[in-house]
Design an enzyme around this catalytic site. Structure first.
Site, PDB file in Angstrom:
ATOM      1  CG  HIS A  80      27.525  43.538  40.490  1.00 60.44           C
ATOM      2  ND1 HIS A  80      28.309  44.635  40.736  1.00 60.44           N
ATOM      3  CD2 HIS A  80      26.751  43.380  41.584  1.00 60.44           C
ATOM      4  CE1 HIS A  80      28.022  45.128  41.925  1.00 60.44           C
ATOM      5  NE2 HIS A  80      27.080  44.376  42.460  1.00 60.44           N
ATOM      6  CD  GLU A  93      29.957  45.128  35.774  1.00 56.02           C
ATOM      7  OE1 GLU A  93      28.893  44.663  36.232  1.00 56.02           O
ATOM      8  OE2 GLU A  93      30.400  46.244  36.092  1.00 56.02           O
ATOM      9  CB  CYS A 140      31.528  48.145  41.587  1.00 50.76           C
ATOM     10  SG  CYS A 140      31.402  46.330  41.617  1.00 50.76           S
ATOM     11  CB  CYS A 167      32.705  44.297  38.431  1.00 51.15           C
ATOM     12  SG  CYS A 167      31.066  43.709  38.962  1.00 51.15           S
TER      13      CYS A 167
END
Length: 157
Positions: free
Chosen positions: A47, A49, A77, A80
């Site tokens: 992801h 992040e 999410c 993260c």
């Protein structure tokens, strides 16, 4: 700094990844950048992040990102958010809410949970319209391509 996160998100879109971007900032300087690369590497942890946090940790030679801020185009999410807490990031600034997976404001409030060992200050809605529009355009284009492919298959039959 959110404009820099949006630039990262656009890079993801060019690669047909969901256009989410993130930057980690310390003392006014970007020390980590990332955009979604999940499809490219077939790795669920890629992801925006996570990649920005990994680069920032490498830059500082530390897993502790105290004194750092994270700017991300979409509400983080659960995964993260856990990384943000564990990295001890001070502030998170995000653009668009994520009603399906957001763990900061939408579904959960992980970053402010006082039961955890670290809480993070959160500011939402930065360049929200641009962040949201980038995602809408991306998914609209996917639906259009899928519809055209179905139509093409039907015409061959």
């Amino acid at each position: 700094m959110m404009a820099a996160a949006l630039a990262e998100a656009r890079q993801a879109g060019i690669l047909n990844e969901v256009p989410i971007g993130a930057v980690v900032v310390k003392d006014g300087q970007i020390i980590g950048r990332g955009y979604n690369m999940r499809e490219h590497f077939q790795d669920v942890t890629y992801h925006a992040e996570m990649l920005a946090i990994m680069e920032a940790c490498a830059t500082l030679h530390s897993w502790r990102l105290e004194g750092c801020d994270l700017y991300v185009t979409l509400e983080p999410c659960i995964m993260c958010s856990g990384a943000i807490i564990n990295a001890r990031i001070d502030n998170v600034y995000y653009g668009a809410k994520d009603p399906k997976a957001g763990a900061v404001d939408s579904l959960y409030h992980l970053l402010g949970d006082s039961r955890l060992n670290h809480q993070v200050n959160v500011t939402s809605g930065l360049l929200q319209d641009e962040c949201s529009q980038l995602l809408k355009d991306f998914f609209r284009a996917i639906r259009k391509r899928r519809k055209a492919a179905r139509k093409k298959r039907r015409s061959k039959d």
